[in-house]
Motif scaffolding. Sequence first.
Motif, PDB file in Angstrom:
ATOM      1  N   ALA A 112      58.375  32.140  38.121  1.00 55.69           N
ATOM      2  CA  ALA A 112      59.683  31.754  38.648  1.00 55.69           C
ATOM      3  C   ALA A 112      59.526  31.003  39.969  1.00 55.69           C
ATOM      4  O   ALA A 112      60.234  30.023  40.238  1.00 55.69           O
ATOM      5  N   ALA A 113      58.566  31.433  40.803  1.00 56.29           N
ATOM      6  CA  ALA A 113      58.332  30.769  42.088  1.00 56.29           C
ATOM      7  C   ALA A 113      57.858  29.333  41.871  1.00 56.29           C
ATOM      8  O   ALA A 113      58.280  28.418  42.589  1.00 56.29           O
ATOM      9  N   ALA A 114      57.009  29.117  40.869  1.00 57.34           N
ATOM     10  CA  ALA A 114      56.518  27.768  40.590  1.00 57.34           C
ATOM     11  C   ALA A 114      57.651  26.873  40.100  1.00 57.34           C
ATOM     12  O   ALA A 114      57.738  25.702  40.480  1.00 57.34           O
ATOM     13  N   LYS A 115      58.533  27.425  39.271  1.00 54.55           N
ATOM     14  CA  LYS A 115      59.695  26.654  38.798  1.00 54.55           C
ATOM     15  C   LYS A 115      60.587  26.274  39.977  1.00 54.55           C
ATOM     16  O   LYS A 115      61.053  25.138  40.078  1.00 54.55           O
ATOM     17  N   LYS A 116      60.804  27.228  40.880  1.00 58.03           N
ATOM     18  CA  LYS A 116      61.656  26.991  42.044  1.00 58.03           C
ATOM     19  C   LYS A 116      61.057  25.899  42.933  1.00 58.03           C
ATOM     20  O   LYS A 116      61.768  24.977  43.371  1.00 58.03           O
ATOM     21  N   ARG A 117      59.738  25.973  43.198  1.00 57.86           N
ATOM     22  CA  ARG A 117      59.061  24.954  44.010  1.00 57.86           C
ATOM     23  C   ARG A 117      59.193  23.572  43.377  1.00 57.86           C
ATOM     24  O   ARG A 117      59.442  22.581  44.062  1.00 57.86           O
ATOM     25  N   ARG A 118      59.022  23.523  42.035  1.00 59.96           N
ATOM     26  CA  ARG A 118      59.106  22.241  41.344  1.00 59.96           C
ATOM     27  C   ARG A 118      60.505  21.641  41.497  1.00 59.96           C
ATOM     28  O   ARG A 118      60.660  20.452  41.798  1.00 59.96           O
ATOM     29  N   LEU A 119      61.546  22.447  41.322  1.00 60.22           N
ATOM     30  CA  LEU A 119      62.916  21.951  41.424  1.00 60.22           C
ATOM     31  C   LEU A 119      63.248  21.524  42.862  1.00 60.22           C
ATOM     32  O   LEU A 119      63.923  20.508  43.062  1.00 60.22           O
ATOM     33  N   GLU A 120      62.756  22.277  43.837  1.00 64.36           N
ATOM     34  CA  GLU A 120      62.993  21.899  45.239  1.00 64.36           C
ATOM     35  C   GLU A 120      62.318  20.572  45.562  1.00 64.36           C
ATOM     36  O   GLU A 120      62.895  19.719  46.248  1.00 64.36           O
TER      37      GLU A 120
END
Length: 138
Positions: A112-120
């Motif tokens: 989930a953290a990697a998805k969040k970083r990618r979207l940011e």
Amino acid sequence: MPRISPNITIPQEEIGISAVRASGAGGQNVNKVATAIHLRFDIKASSLPDDCKQRLLALPDHRITRDGVIVIKSQEHRTQDKNREAALQRLQTLVRRALVQRKRRIPTRVSAAAKKRRLEQKSRRGRDKSLRARVSVD
């Protein structure tokens, strides 16, 4: 009797070996003496374990026919004995390759953290690009 592993050996009766004339350069010796070796090994009729047979038949190797027969030709040496040894060595290598059972891949998931970083990062990049847009005079 080729030994594949400590508990697996192939009986000599299951391996068909015939001497043929070698092709290519080599002078008169090539035309007179049958030094090349044709080795045939029927996988389905062999005494190998069933799982090993299945993996052998599934190998993408041009030496395995559709009927499940391994055909190996050895002609790199000048003597029949050395060519026989080389052919048996190749058979051992091929069967050993089939004994190794590949690990099953366990698919991983993106955190989930990697998805969040990618979207940011995507939104940051979009903001930077929007700042480069032409300014309208209104």
